[in-house]
Design a protein around this motif. Structure first.
Motif, PDB file in Angstrom:
ATOM      1  N   ALA A 129       2.574  12.429   1.215  1.00  0.00           N
ATOM      2  CA  ALA A 129       3.174  13.328   0.245  1.00  0.00           C
ATOM      3  C   ALA A 129       4.542  13.864   0.861  1.00  0.00           C
ATOM      4  O   ALA A 129       5.478  13.997   0.016  1.00  0.00           O
ATOM      5  CB  ALA A 129       2.369  14.715   0.249  1.00  0.00           C
ATOM      6  N   ARG A 130       4.740  13.976   2.091  1.00  0.00           N
ATOM      7  CA  ARG A 130       5.808  14.377   2.879  1.00  0.00           C
ATOM      8  C   ARG A 130       7.150  13.283   2.249  1.00  0.00           C
ATOM      9  O   ARG A 130       8.208  13.665   2.132  1.00  0.00           O
ATOM     10  CB  ARG A 130       5.897  14.680   4.153  1.00  0.00           C
ATOM     11  CG  ARG A 130       5.243  15.825   4.770  1.00  0.00           C
ATOM     12  CD  ARG A 130       5.308  16.175   6.074  1.00  0.00           C
ATOM     13  NE  ARG A 130       5.026  15.054   7.086  1.00  0.00           N
ATOM     14  CZ  ARG A 130       3.813  15.036   7.487  1.00  0.00           C
ATOM     15  NH1 ARG A 130       2.975  16.055   7.386  1.00  0.00           N
ATOM     16  NH2 ARG A 130       3.480  14.039   8.352  1.00  0.00           N
ATOM     17  N   ALA A 134      10.298  13.676   0.098  1.00  0.00           N
ATOM     18  CA  ALA A 134      11.690  13.829   0.756  1.00  0.00           C
ATOM     19  C   ALA A 134      12.492  12.632   0.129  1.00  0.00           C
ATOM     20  O   ALA A 134      13.580  12.574   0.423  1.00  0.00           O
ATOM     21  CB  ALA A 134      11.621  13.449   2.134  1.00  0.00           C
ATOM     22  N   GLY A 135      11.899  11.859  -0.754  1.00  0.00           N
ATOM     23  CA  GLY A 135      12.550  10.721  -1.142  1.00  0.00           C
ATOM     24  C   GLY A 135      12.815   9.733  -0.334  1.00  0.00           C
ATOM     25  O   GLY A 135      13.818   8.688  -0.492  1.00  0.00           O
ATOM     26  N   PHE A 147      -2.554   5.288   2.860  1.00  0.00           N
ATOM     27  CA  PHE A 147      -3.386   6.331   2.303  1.00  0.00           C
ATOM     28  C   PHE A 147      -4.188   5.900   1.408  1.00  0.00           C
ATOM     29  O   PHE A 147      -5.252   6.161   1.272  1.00  0.00           O
ATOM     30  CB  PHE A 147      -2.467   7.342   1.325  1.00  0.00           C
ATOM     31  CG  PHE A 147      -3.210   8.433   0.597  1.00  0.00           C
ATOM     32  CD1 PHE A 147      -3.857   9.412   0.999  1.00  0.00           C
ATOM     33  CD2 PHE A 147      -3.402   8.016  -0.914  1.00  0.00           C
ATOM     34  CE1 PHE A 147      -4.745  10.397   0.332  1.00  0.00           C
ATOM     35  CE2 PHE A 147      -4.093   8.934  -1.572  1.00  0.00           C
ATOM     36  CZ  PHE A 147      -4.782  10.144  -1.072  1.00  0.00           C
ATOM     37  N   TRP A 148      -3.845   4.998   0.392  1.00  0.00           N
ATOM     38  CA  TRP A 148      -4.757   4.403  -0.746  1.00  0.00           C
ATOM     39  C   TRP A 148      -5.711   3.428   0.143  1.00  0.00           C
ATOM     40  O   TRP A 148      -6.820   3.611  -0.338  1.00  0.00           O
ATOM     41  CB  TRP A 148      -3.669   3.548  -1.511  1.00  0.00           C
ATOM     42  CG  TRP A 148      -3.199   4.633  -2.626  1.00  0.00           C
ATOM     43  CD1 TRP A 148      -1.860   4.892  -2.476  1.00  0.00           C
ATOM     44  CD2 TRP A 148      -3.657   5.418  -3.716  1.00  0.00           C
ATOM     45  NE1 TRP A 148      -1.419   6.081  -3.576  1.00  0.00           N
ATOM     46  CE2 TRP A 148      -2.582   6.070  -4.161  1.00  0.00           C
ATOM     47  CE3 TRP A 148      -5.074   5.711  -4.051  1.00  0.00           C
ATOM     48  CZ2 TRP A 148      -2.679   7.145  -5.069  1.00  0.00           C
ATOM     49  CZ3 TRP A 148      -5.063   6.772  -4.912  1.00  0.00           C
ATOM     50  CH2 TRP A 148      -4.148   7.485  -5.627  1.00  0.00           C
ATOM     51  N   GLY A 149      -5.214   2.818   1.196  1.00  0.00           N
ATOM     52  CA  GLY A 149      -6.424   1.942   1.821  1.00  0.00           C
ATOM     53  C   GLY A 149      -7.493   2.775   2.509  1.00  0.00           C
ATOM     54  O   GLY A 149      -8.629   2.480   2.408  1.00  0.00           O
ATOM     55  N   GLY A 192       1.389  13.501  -5.215  1.00  0.00           N
ATOM     56  CA  GLY A 192      -0.301  14.183  -5.320  1.00  0.00           C
ATOM     57  C   GLY A 192      -1.278  13.774  -4.341  1.00  0.00           C
ATOM     58  O   GLY A 192      -2.413  14.270  -4.606  1.00  0.00           O
ATOM     59  N   HIS A 193      -0.936  13.289  -3.227  1.00  0.00           N
ATOM     60  CA  HIS A 193      -1.888  12.719  -2.344  1.00  0.00           C
ATOM     61  C   HIS A 193      -2.657  13.733  -1.650  1.00  0.00           C
ATOM     62  O   HIS A 193      -3.824  13.770  -1.488  1.00  0.00           O
ATOM     63  CB  HIS A 193      -1.150  12.038  -1.090  1.00  0.00           C
ATOM     64  CG  HIS A 193      -0.246  11.011  -1.591  1.00  0.00           C
ATOM     65  ND1 HIS A 193       1.073  11.093  -2.080  1.00  0.00           N
ATOM     66  CD2 HIS A 193      -0.322   9.608  -1.827  1.00  0.00           C
ATOM     67  CE1 HIS A 193       1.661  10.055  -2.429  1.00  0.00           C
ATOM     68  NE2 HIS A 193       0.919   9.040  -2.195  1.00  0.00           N
TER      69      HIS A 193
END
Length: 259
Positions: A129-130, A134-135, A147-149, A192-193
């Motif tokens: 999310a950070r 921050a792009g 994260f998704w893993g 939105g994590h």
């Protein structure tokens, strides 16, 4: 005929490890958009780039080709695939179908999830999310994939997890070149994590389910803007799911969550 003793286990491990390192490095370069579609290279060029012998490089490139992450041209080398908009739509739709099936299967079975993995999932969510807000594209690609893993491993089986990871690699190979170099990356990256993780840990399966479907719709819409494609938010179905509640709305707990 003389017997040729096999290479020692240690030698095999070293070679396998080197092959995997080269494959991982190239995969990361493609996912971050530093090796965009159409980039062509040979075994020798990659071996010289990484300062290693040709054998593990060739094995790494053949392995990536088998995963459909590279195209191989006979006697000419390897090329990063050119994915069309239709390919991207199929990637997102496949991801939506798999995650939809996962969460429908979890109906009434939330207590079977390995909740001990929650701290790891939260750390992954915070980092992703950070980076999204921050792009920071280079950081985001790695954090988002991890994260998704972690999330898929949290609620599914290994084969499904591996397939979703392959789809995510393909997703970034398509998306990253459109994002790279832009000052407004944060406007086109889902962040939105943390909220998704909070809802999952609150046992709010229905809201998590809806958030994942909305996330896939948003992915199509965001990339359609960058690619100049129409009907980018067209992800039909899933109308039987409730709307995502607003921030601060308490999550209902599944009936078996405390059983």
């Amino acid at each position: 005929m003389p017997y040729d003793a096999p290479a020692s286990p240690r030698a095999r491990v070293r070679r396998s490890s080197l092959r995997e390192q080269v494959a991982g490095a190239l995969r990361d370069e493609m996912m971050a958009g530093r090796l965009p579609a159409g980039t062509h290279f040979t075994v020798k060029e990659i071996a010289d780039l990484y300062g290693v012998s040709a054998t593990p490089v060739r094995e790494a490139l053949v392995n990536l080709t088998a995963q459909d992450l590279l195209w191989m041209e006979h006697n000419r080398g390897f090329t990063v695939p050119l994915l069309a908009w239709a390919d991207f739509v199929e990637i997102v739709e496949a991801r939506a179908l798999v995650t939809d099936g996962m969460f429908r299967r979890l109906s009434g079975r939330m207590s079977t999830i390995d909740w001990d993995r929650a701290p790891s999932l939260q750390r992954r969510a915070d980092a992703a999310a950070r980076a999204a807000r921050a792009g920071q594209l280079d950081v985001l690609v790695g954090c988002d994939r991890r994260f998704w893993g972690e999330l898929a491993g949290f609620i599914s089986n290994r084969k499904v997890t591996d397939y979703l990871d392959w789809l995510r690699i393909q997703y970034w190979i398509f998306a990253a070149p459109y994002l790279r170099g832009r000052a407004d990356i944060a406007d086109y990256c889902w962040s939105g994590h943390q909220e998704l993780t909070e809802r999952l840990l609150a046992r709010d399966r229905l809201t998590v389910h809806r958030m994942l479907i909305d996330y896939n719709r948003q992915s199509l819409k965001q990339m359609s803007v960058l690619c100049g494609e129409g009907a980018g938010d067209d992800l039909p179905g899933y109308d039987d799911l409730p709307e995502v509640p607003g921030p601060g709305v308490p999550a209902p707990r599944e009936a078996d969550a405390t059983s």
